[in-house]
Every structure is written in structure tokens, then in C-alpha cells.
Design an enzyme around this catalytic site. Sequence first.
Site, PDB file in Angstrom:
ATOM      1  CB  THR B 101      -0.927  -0.007   1.229  1.00  0.00           C
ATOM      2  OG1 THR B 101      -1.781  -1.141   1.122  1.00  0.00           O
ATOM      3  CG2 THR B 101      -1.767   1.261   1.297  1.00  0.00           C
ATOM      4  CE  LYS B 182      -5.233  -1.293   1.419  1.00  0.00           C
ATOM      5  NZ  LYS B 182      -4.187  -2.219   1.764  1.00  0.00           N
ATOM      6  CE  LYS B 251       2.054   0.871   5.267  1.00  0.00           C
ATOM      7  NZ  LYS B 251       1.369   0.938   3.956  1.00  0.00           N
TER       8      LYS B 251
END
Lengths: 444, 444
Positions: B101, B182, B251
Site C-alpha cells: 500500500t 486502495k 501508515k
Amino acid sequence: MSTTKPSIGFCGLGAMGFGMATHFVERGYIVKGFDISQASLDRFEQAGGVPVATLQESAEGNDFYICMVATAQQAQSAIFDDAKPIIKGLPNGATLLLCSTVPATYAQSVAQQLQQLGRSDISLIDCPVSGGAARAVNGTLTIMAGASPEAIAKGQWLLKEMSGENKLFIVDGGIGQGSNMKMVHQVLAAIHILAASEGMGLAVKLGLDPRIVVERVNGSAAWSWMWENRTTRMLNEDYYPGVSALTIILKDVCIVTSQARATTFPVPLSSLAEQVYFSALNQGYGPHDDAGVLRIYHNTSLSQTPQSWLSEDEVNKRTNLVITLLTNIHLLAAAEALSFARHLGIPLDQLYGLAVDAAGGSHSLRDVGKLMIRGLSGNEKNWMGVCTHNLDTVVTDLAEVVGAAQDLKMPLFLGNAVLGAFLGVRMRFGGDIGEAAVLKAYVQ
Amino acid sequence: MSTTKPSIGFCGLGAMGFGMATHFVERGYIVKGFDISQASLDRFEQAGGVPVATLQESAEGNDFYICMVATAQQAQSAIFDDAKPIIKGLPNGATLLLCSTVPATYAQSVAQQLQQLGRSDISLIDCPVSGGAARAVNGTLTIMAGASPEAIAKGQWLLKEMSGENKLFIVDGGIGQGSNMKMVHQVLAAIHILAASEGMGLAVKLGLDPRIVVERVNGSAAWSWMWENRTTRMLNEDYYPGVSALTIILKDVCIVTSQARATTFPVPLSSLAEQVYFSALNQGYGPHDDAGVLRIYHNTSLSQTPQSWLSEDEVNKRTNLVITLLTNIHLLAAAEALSFARHLGIPLDQLYGLAVDAAGGSHSLRDVGKLMIRGLSGNEKNWMGVCTHNLDTVVTDLAEVVGAAQDLKMPLFLGNAVLGAFLGVRMRFGGDIGEAAVLKAYVQ
């Protein structure tokens, strides 16, 4: 000392109340004081006051009475519900000053209860104060008073004794509007207190020397009364017992958010400050000075935090991040306070005049508040175009601050919320408008 | 086991990566795996994988390579900057799946770097995954893939091996749009994870039995995938090492807020979640499961928290407060994700189809998301009038929840922010509009 001065009844000898009561003692009044703490009573006696054993006694024979307990619950108990309450002692035609910070609805309920008890002879004044313990001692408090013209006429001399020059504000609208004025002032206070911790936390994490940052901010557009006042205690790490407990400003901000909910008005920054204060409360900081909220942002002792070696350029650049953060938090705080005040029917010019020189003061309010008031008046078409900094510039600068805090892995609660609000306004109106237009986060 | 299956290169044998890599092992592939942790390599060998000593070796001779490290920084090092990087080992014409990601801008920079290095022979696919470690092991992940049609054609079989039925989403727009998809999914995930802790914290402080609340919420409009998933670990107080570390979602949400700032879009709930996660990080919860953020709201062990005796009516009433809280947080999260997705040019129907059954799923999204998409399309005039619950009702109900949390002296970060956003919309459009109209917090 003249003995012709009337004696005064007083209850609530806490940080503020003790200062107020002893101020009267020093001015030559006989002050009969009550507090539930024996230690406070002893201290009061040493300062020349007359301690008494019950609330009723503190009121007996006094034509003037000052109630300075901490909460509405305490006031209710002291005035009415105690076994020997103030109401039983107050002589006919007495003047009762409710100086506690309470919801306006509570102040109104005191008036109703007096009437229901057949004590309409009592002149009630709803008159919360602001300014801190030092000004209480000096009799230079800011006071916001709402009452009938008759009550004001009777009590004004007493209000003047406690307040500084031009610091007594008689608010139109009677009982309740004194408390509402204090409440909107506390919108500023509650946000600025957290802002001081957030700004100092950022400064320290950026490796800046906290003493230098304090000075620079004090001399910049980012100045606020709370920054100047609270950072002295941060620098000394003087949090307990401190001067003003976290629980006090938390109580005040809870009044703000409750009244906002009750009148379906958004106060997102006050709400957020409240949530952070609740977090701090849960970490055990409740009895500590509210300057200790710094530890939510930076939990290493300042004296043990190493400072980075930085070039003068880098110091300036990083200090500017702190200045940008504070200036913009104060800007949106001004918008939140002024728009909530309008919603409540509080005179805006009066709020401005009061707050700008009081604990809620900031240069953002001073510099942009008047334009916001013109915007809120609805009489001026082009106020959104008036521009010292345009919104796009403000957003770019603040985004840099938020990004820096993110890189430091520290929370920046207010900074992020303020940026979000600015971006919301920008989405609706574009970025080519003046900074005062952030008011649009609160109005149609 | 068929030995005609191609061997696969793999790096990043963390919680997710280990599951993905061993899934291929179990399906009969030879998987050459690299990780900087020797313990992970040993565990991988025991599971039938082929551990190798360098990234370069993990790539050599493999026409297909999967990069599943945690961050863009790690990916940059693994693919390009390491002394023996993946790029040196990858054979001509290989297909490289970047499953980490990362910001869309980073995925795009990988394509540019490949070109600059004369390695345009490599087919890059930008394909972050979602679904948790269990689905990684089962090969039923959700995958969001952006790439050239040629690269997709080469890599699709591999993507299908890892993903569940109808869980592979090829996103239009090439490299970057897989990561953007995402990212907007993680808007939902990041908010819902915090919502689960906030809801459980409120439930426990209200004196409710946490097990019963979990069941009731799971059977209500307040269901979310994250609630169902994270509360199992809260009930067992199983936070370390847990399944998904706080640092992972932190994150991800940092990517959301950075990209939002870079494109001047407001994501207030994501920002707020980030600030609370930073607070939790500073309290040492970073390596713990993100379900442990509950301790920000309630820091007494659940098993040691006494439950109040409550009548069935009272249990229902208090449970409804939790349900109202969660339903409305999920509602505004849906608005934040969908409007940010439109801002980025992500196909909204695809996001809806993907998220509703994935880790970002909620009944609020399922029930109101389609109407919000119609609103965002700009082709429908009356979507704001469509109404299951009108905004005034929603505001009244949520204000009750916020008031209850205030009485409990607990922070309710998301609940307060959501109420503030709703009140902002109400101020602009009145309260007699449908709940989907809270989308207006994000659009003109």
C-alpha cells in the site's frame, strides 16, 4: 480604612474566589466568607476575612452577596438546597451576584426559583468573571453582567470594585446573557488553551528552543493571551497545583458544547478541545494546571528534551510553522465564537471589545474579528473579498504545518481540524477569498 | 503438485506477505522468498518456501515477482536502491506486482524509474490488496489493480490466484489508480477501526456487557466489517502481537491525508483518526493490534470492568446509543470516501462494489452509498430529498449520544466530529433533507 463600607457575604474561596474576597478585605470591607474547605477558611482568616461556619451565616445581615463556587450544581446547593443555605440568610432587598460560570439556563432558573420562593425582593445579577487569579486579587477582572436595570443599578458599584477600567460589560437581555457572554468568551479561551499546548508541542518536536519560541510568538501575529500566560508555566513545568485546573476549562467547554447542541449550532473546535481535555482527564491531568495538557503532545520533560542545532534560517522557518499554526487556530476560533454569539443574540461589538483585551484575546481576533462582524451583520456584500491573506495562501501554509507534524508522528488535533474547515470553505467558495471568509464554516 | 507452474519471487514476509507467499506454496508453486528478518525466513522455509539471502536472488529466474513490503520507502529500497536489488535479478519481460500500500504517486514513480533504467520490458502492476492475513492465506483477498492492458493480461492469472471470486478489481486509469482505489477504501477502514474502539469504549462506560453489544451491533444497521472483526480481539484483550498493527493503518491513513492535502480536498474524519492514532502511538500502542486503540477510550481491562445491573429497557436504550453512534460515523465515512474518490477520478460504482463486501464494508455504505453516488453524479436533482431518516432526526439522536458520552466524561472524538459536520450541513440546507445529504459536507 472606612468602616462605613457595607459588609459583604461571599462563598467559594477557591483560586479565583479567594482573590476576589481578599481584594474586598484589602479595600476595607468586612467580608464574611464560607467555603467547604477548612484550609481555605483558615487562609481566609489569615488574610483578614471573617470565616463563618455556614452558608446561611455568610449571608445574614449582608445586603450584598457574591457567589463564586465552581459549578451550577454547587451554586444550586449553596443558594437553595443546603441545610443552611444562602437564601435563608439573605436580608430583604439584598443583591445577589452569581459570579460562577454556569449555563445561561441555570442563571435563569435561579431567578425563577427566587420568584417561586417569594423572594422577588432579592436583586439577582448574572455576572460571571474572567481574567485569572492575579486580576481577581487586583480587582481588575473582566465581568459580564446581565440583569434587570434595577438590579444593575443596585449592584453596579460592587461590580466596579471587582473589575478593571472598561472591563465591566453590562450585556443587554437580562439574566442569562451575562452567562452567555462568558460562554462565548470561553469558546476562545478553551480553544486557545489547547492551541498553546499544541503550538508548544510542535515547537519542541521541531527541535526549537521553547524560550525563544515563546518570545517570538509573543511578538507575532500568533500572539494570544493564553499563549503568553500558559507558556510561562510550561517553561517552568509548573503544573501542580498550578493556577487554573484543567477541570475548570473542561467544565466551561462542556457548557459551550451542551448549549451548542441544545441550540443545534456547530462548534467543532470547542468540541474537539473538549475531547482532548477528556483524554487528558483520563490520563490523570484533571487537577493539574491546564498548561499541562502539553503532555498530550509531548510527554518528555521540556528541560530534558534535547534541542537540535539549527541554523538561524532553519530556526526562522520552523518558528514560522508554529506561528502559522497558532494564527490560524485563533482565526477559526474567532469565527466560531463570533458566529455562536450571533446565534445566541449576544452583541458582537461588545464581545469583541471584551475579548480582545481579556483572556480570550488574540491578534487574529483583533485583526480579523471586525471584518467577521461586518460579515455577520449581513449588511455588507463584499466582506468575503477583503483580503490580507487569501484563502489559498492560508491553506498552502497550514498544509505545510500539518505535513510537518505528520512527519514528526505527533498529533495535531486543532491544526488538522482547522485545515479541514478551511478546505471545506474553499470547496464552496474557491480559494480566492479573504481569510475572514473562514467564517463561512459556521454560517450559510 | 504440478511442477509446470512458474516459480514466483516474493519479498516482504510480514503478517500479510507470509500468508500470500505460503498460499502460493500450498498451491504448488516454488516461491523464492526474501525478508530482512531471519525469523521470518526460517518460518517460511518450514512452511515449504525457498528462502534466499538477497533480493536479487529472490528475483533471478522468476518471470513473476510480488513485492509485499510495508511502505513506499521499503519498496524503493527493495526494487531499486538495495546493494542487490530486485531490478538486478528480474529477467527480461518479467511481470512485477507491487502489492504494497503506497501513494499513487509512488507507484507512478516506479514506472518512471523502470523506464529511465531501460527496463520497459518489465510489466508493472500497481495492485494493493485488502482483507487481512486470513484471506491472504486462503487466496481470497480483495485486489485493486491498475496497469496497462498488456501488463494486466500478463499478470491477471496471478492476481486471480490471490483474490476471492469477484474480488479482483481492475481499475481504469493505469498505474496509480490501483493505489488510489486502495487509498479511498482505507478511508473507510481507518475511520471504522477507530469507530469500533469508540463504540466499544462508549458501550463499556455505559455499563453494557461487551459481548452482548457486539452481537446486537452485528445484527443492526451499525454493522461494519471492522466492528465484527476488531471486537473479537477486544473481547479477548488480544492486542499483542495481534493481527494488524496500529502502525499499518496509521501508515495507510497518513497516505490518505497527505494525498488529500496535495489535492486540497478535506478529509476531516480521516485526519481526526490519524491524530488519535498518533496519540495512541505516543502511548506505546504502535506495535499492538489496532483493536487496542480501545484503551484510548477505556483504559481498564474489559474483564475487570464491572457491568452495571440494568433493566432490559435500559440495556436496549443504551445499546441504541452505541448503534446510533456507529451508524452515523459509518454514514459520514461513506460520504468522505465516495467524495474523495470522485475527486480522484475513481469509478464510484466499482468502489462501492469493492468496499461493501471488503474490510471497508458497513451497512451504512450499503444502504445509503448508492444514493450518495447518484448525488455525486450530478445528474439527479432530488437526491437530497430522498429520505429514510431526515437530518433533523439524525442530529437529535446523535446529540443524545454525544451528551451521554459527555456525562461519562469520556472523549468521543468521531461522534463529536460527525455531529459537527451534520450541523454544518443542516445550517446550509435545513434539517428536512435525507441522511444521504451529509455528503454536502464534502461537495459544493
